[in-house]
Scaffold this active site. Structure first.
Site, short mmCIF file in Angstrom:
data_model
loop_
_atom_site.label_atom_id
_atom_site.label_comp_id
_atom_site.label_asym_id
_atom_site.label_seq_id
_atom_site.Cartn_x
_atom_site.Cartn_y
_atom_site.Cartn_z
N PRO A 116 12.80 13.81 -19.93
CA PRO A 116 14.17 13.44 -20.35
C PRO A 116 14.22 12.00 -20.86
CG PRO A 116 14.17 14.44 -18.15
CD PRO A 116 12.73 14.21 -18.51
N TYR B 253 13.00 3.37 -14.69
CA TYR B 253 11.89 2.41 -14.53
C TYR B 253 12.08 1.23 -15.48
CZ TYR B 253 7.37 0.27 -15.58
OH TYR B 253 6.37 -0.64 -15.83
N LYS C 226 12.77 -2.84 -14.74
CA LYS C 226 11.89 -3.93 -15.22
C LYS C 226 12.67 -4.89 -16.12
CE LYS C 226 8.01 -4.32 -14.61
NZ LYS C 226 7.26 -5.00 -13.51
N LEU D 241 0.84 -1.21 0.00
CA LEU D 241 0.00 0.00 0.00
C LEU D 241 0.87 1.25 0.00
CD1 LEU D 241 -2.91 -1.04 2.42
CD2 LEU D 241 -2.83 -1.16 -0.08
N THR E 94 6.91 -5.14 -19.12
CA THR E 94 6.41 -4.00 -19.90
C THR E 94 7.16 -3.84 -21.21
OG1 THR E 94 6.44 -1.56 -19.91
CG2 THR E 94 7.98 -2.61 -18.42
N ASP E 95 6.47 -3.29 -22.21
CA ASP E 95 7.12 -3.04 -23.51
C ASP E 95 8.28 -2.06 -23.41
OD1 ASP E 95 5.62 -0.72 -23.10
OD2 ASP E 95 4.48 -0.87 -24.98
N GLU E 96 8.34 -1.32 -22.28
CA GLU E 96 9.43 -0.34 -22.14
C GLU E 96 10.79 -1.01 -22.04
OE1 GLU E 96 8.81 3.05 -19.83
OE2 GLU E 96 6.67 3.12 -20.22
P1 NAD Z 1 0.53 0.59 -9.79
O1 NAD Z 1 1.59 1.58 -9.48
O2 NAD Z 1 -0.86 1.06 -10.01
O3 NAD Z 1 0.47 -0.49 -8.61
C1 NAD Z 1 1.62 -1.04 -8.02
C2 NAD Z 1 1.19 -1.79 -6.75
O4 NAD Z 1 2.37 -2.40 -6.18
C3 NAD Z 1 0.59 -0.88 -5.67
O5 NAD Z 1 -0.56 -1.47 -5.11
C4 NAD Z 1 1.70 -0.79 -4.62
O6 NAD Z 1 1.22 -0.57 -3.30
C5 NAD Z 1 2.36 -2.15 -4.77
N1 NAD Z 1 3.74 -2.17 -4.29
C6 NAD Z 1 4.74 -1.28 -4.60
N2 NAD Z 1 5.86 -1.62 -3.94
C7 NAD Z 1 5.59 -2.74 -3.22
C8 NAD Z 1 6.35 -3.57 -2.35
N3 NAD Z 1 7.64 -3.30 -2.09
N4 NAD Z 1 5.76 -4.65 -1.81
C9 NAD Z 1 4.45 -4.93 -2.06
N5 NAD Z 1 3.67 -4.17 -2.85
C10 NAD Z 1 4.24 -3.09 -3.43
O7 NAD Z 1 1.06 -0.25 -11.03
P2 NAD Z 1 0.25 -0.86 -12.27
O8 NAD Z 1 0.11 0.16 -13.32
O9 NAD Z 1 -0.93 -1.58 -11.76
O10 NAD Z 1 1.33 -1.92 -12.80
C11 NAD Z 1 1.37 -3.24 -12.27
C12 NAD Z 1 2.49 -4.01 -12.94
O11 NAD Z 1 2.27 -4.06 -14.34
C13 NAD Z 1 3.87 -3.39 -12.74
O12 NAD Z 1 4.80 -4.43 -12.57
C14 NAD Z 1 4.12 -2.65 -14.05
O13 NAD Z 1 5.51 -2.57 -14.32
C15 NAD Z 1 3.41 -3.56 -15.03
N6 NAD Z 1 2.91 -2.93 -16.26
C16 NAD Z 1 2.14 -1.82 -16.18
C17 NAD Z 1 1.61 -1.25 -17.35
C18 NAD Z 1 0.72 -0.02 -17.30
O14 NAD Z 1 0.41 0.52 -18.36
N7 NAD Z 1 0.28 0.44 -16.13
C19 NAD Z 1 1.91 -1.83 -18.58
C20 NAD Z 1 2.74 -2.96 -18.64
C21 NAD Z 1 3.22 -3.51 -17.46
O1 DAU Z 2 4.27 0.99 -21.91
C1 DAU Z 2 3.94 0.40 -20.68
C2 DAU Z 2 4.17 1.40 -19.59
O2 DAU Z 2 3.15 2.39 -19.73
C3 DAU Z 2 4.15 0.82 -18.19
O3 DAU Z 2 5.19 -0.10 -18.04
C4 DAU Z 2 4.27 1.92 -17.14
O4 DAU Z 2 4.14 1.37 -15.83
C5 DAU Z 2 3.17 2.93 -17.37
O5 DAU Z 2 3.33 4.02 -16.48
C6 DAU Z 2 3.20 3.44 -18.80
O6 DAU Z 2 4.39 4.24 -19.05
P1 DAU Z 2 4.33 5.58 -19.94
O7 DAU Z 2 5.46 6.44 -19.58
O8 DAU Z 2 4.12 5.26 -21.37
O9 DAU Z 2 2.92 6.15 -19.36
P2 DAU Z 2 2.49 7.62 -18.93
O10 DAU Z 2 1.02 7.56 -18.69
O11 DAU Z 2 3.35 8.17 -17.83
O12 DAU Z 2 2.77 8.46 -20.23
C7 DAU Z 2 2.16 8.12 -21.47
C8 DAU Z 2 2.67 9.09 -22.51
O13 DAU Z 2 2.17 10.39 -22.20
C9 DAU Z 2 4.18 9.22 -22.53
O14 DAU Z 2 4.59 9.40 -23.88
C10 DAU Z 2 4.45 10.47 -21.72
C11 DAU Z 2 3.24 11.33 -21.99
N1 DAU Z 2 2.83 12.21 -20.87
C12 DAU Z 2 2.66 11.66 -19.64
C13 DAU Z 2 2.29 12.45 -18.58
C14 DAU Z 2 2.13 11.85 -17.18
C15 DAU Z 2 2.57 13.55 -21.10
O15 DAU Z 2 2.69 14.03 -22.25
N2 DAU Z 2 2.19 14.32 -20.05
C16 DAU Z 2 2.06 13.83 -18.79
O16 DAU Z 2 1.74 14.63 -17.85
#
Ligand code: NAD
Ligand code: DAU
Length: 360
Positions: free
Chosen positions: A295, A162, A166, A37, A136-138
């Site tokens: 950046p 990040y 990953k 949390l 993640t695709d990143e």
């Molecule tokens: P999020 O930030 O919404 O949730 C992360 C969760 O992990 C939170 O509930 C947090 O409390 C918990 N957490 C963080 N550190 C912890 C620790 N040390 N021990 C236990 N719990 C901990 O993230 P999300 O967007 O739901 O992403 C979930 C997973 O999917 C991540 O591994 C992320 O890299 C991956 N992912 C996310 C996306 C995306 O678009 N959001 C896309 C591809 C992969």
């Molecule tokens: O591609 C998968 C990833 O997608 C996950 O692994 C990450 O956990 C998730 O956060 C997400 O990463 P991005 O950096 O792509 O997501 P974000 O929503 O932060 O940004 C999406 C795009 O929008 C990116 O090109 C940056 C841009 N952006 C983001 C923010 C927060 C802006 O232009 N303005 C903003 O304020």
């Protein structure tokens, strides 16, 4: 005896919570959720499961090896589904250390404790056990303008702290499969969106700013391409991989419909004009404000998801237009949930990243 129970980490975050809700509605076997949390973890995401007989919450840290070992001993899961992470790229640029700890050290602790647990299981249970590492695709880095979408064979080329964390976790997961045959599956997904997404990410941040008439910050020229997948589709793919994936394999999961950030935020502003009360200042797309670029900002992500389609029959079911509309509806219907995300860490972050007025 090993039960059909699964141990999920990070289940109180965005994707983890959607996954647990979908899991209990479909597969149905019990779930234990280990979550620290952090600022992004929200107990309200799973409030509907309070008192649920097949859901158990454990407040704790994946870096606590003794806790992880005791949970594995006590619950004897048939799978460990690992979501827990620091997940926001911009935060990783300001404070990379937390990403090293949770995303790399935490993943290694889970892999090691899973290996110890798994290697002591009777043969049939050992054969059935799975460690699902959510990536993640990143990790593949930025794709050139004319380049073909990344397949699972693409080398790691992470750009942000990040993404580097990953990629390191995925490399350790691979090593545990190759060295000890721990049955690890790795999924590599594109950008998710949908209910419960923490409002630091582009879609919910834009949605809330535009709803209330605040500026919508767009980094650089706004032409960066992301492939947006509705979170339910990601969760369905994860279930398919868990049930039918081959250990040691990587599965790309993408929507196959990339969009420029400018088009995404414009579509959101227009939807809000349609679905929410109008602003006295005029159309919301006028709120879009180009700000300094992130950046090392990756220009383009695109995945070749043909393996999961071919081998496991998974395809995305929700179009971007439908998913965006469902997302806007959900946020408009859940003002109480939005309030629960306004914790000091998040408000401090908004002020630091976007200026003092951003946290209003
Ligand atoms: P999020 O930030 O919404 O949730 C992360 C969760 O992990 C939170 O509930 C947090 O409390 C918990 N957490 C963080 N550190 C912890 C620790 N040390 N021990 C236990 N719990 C901990 O993230 P999300 O967007 O739901 O992403 C979930 C997973 O999917 C991540 O591994 C992320 O890299 C991956 N992912 C996310 C996306 C995306 O678009 N959001 C896309 C591809 C992969
Ligand atoms: O591609 C998968 C990833 O997608 C996950 O692994 C990450 O956990 C998730 O956060 C997400 O990463 P991005 O950096 O792509 O997501 P974000 O929503 O932060 O940004 C999406 C795009 O929008 C990116 O090109 C940056 C841009 N952006 C983001 C923010 C927060 C802006 O232009 N303005 C903003 O304020």
């Amino acid at each position: 005896m090993m039960r059909d129970l699964i141990l999920v980490t990070g289940g109180s975050g965005f994707i983890g919570a959607n996954f647990i809700l979908q899991w209990l509605q479909t597969a149905g076997s019990p779930v234990v959720n280990l979550d620290l949390l952090t600022y992004a973890g929200n107990p309200h995401n799973l409030a509907s499961l309070r008192g649920h007989s097949r859901y158990h919450f454990v407040h704790g840290d994946i870096c606590d090896a003794d806790l992880v070992a005791s949970l594995l001993r006590a619950h004897r899961p048939r799978a460990l589904v690992h979501f827990a992470a620091e997940s926001h790229v911009d935060r990783s640029i300001h404070s990379p250390a937390a990403f090293l700890r949770t995303n790399v050290e935490g993943a290694c602790i889970l892999l090691e404790q899973a290996r110890l647990y798994w290697s002591a299981l009777p043969p049939a249970e050992r054969a059935a056990f799975r460690f699902l590492n959510i990536s993640t695709d990143e990790i593949y880095g930025s794709l050139d303008p004319g380049g073909q979408p990344f397949t699972e064979a693409a080398p790691a080329a992470p750009s942000s702290p990040y993404a580097a964390s990953k990629a390191a976790a995925a490399a350790f997961a691979r090593a545990y499969f190759h060295t000890w045959s721990l049955p690890v599956l790795t999924t590599v997904c594109s950008n998710n969106y949908g209910p419960f997404q923490f409002p630091e990410k582009l879609i919910p941040l834009t949605l809330l700013n535009a709803l209330h008439g605040r500026p919508v910050p767009l980094y650089g020229d706004g032409r960066h391409l992301r492939d947006w997948l509705f979170v339910d589709d990601h969760c369905a793919a994860l279930r398919a991989v868990l049930h039918h994936g081959s250990p040691g394999q990587i599965y790309n999961i993408g929507a196959g419909s990339p969009r420029a950030n400018l088009d995404v935020v414009t579509a959101l502003c227009d939807l809000l004009d349609e679905m929410a009360p109008p602003l006295p200042t005029g159309p919301r797309r006028n709120l879009i404000a180009f700000v300094a670029d992130r950046p090392g900002h990756d220009r383009r992500y695109a995945l070749d998801s043909s393996r999961i389609a071919r081998e496991l029959g998974w395809l995305p079911a929700v179009s971007f237009a439908e998913g965006l509309r469902r997302t806007v509806r959900w946020y408009l219907d859940h003002p109480d949930w939005i309030e629960t995300t306004r914790n000091p860490s998040h408000l401090g972050w908004l002020a630091r990243q976007y200026g003092p007025g951003a946290a209003s």
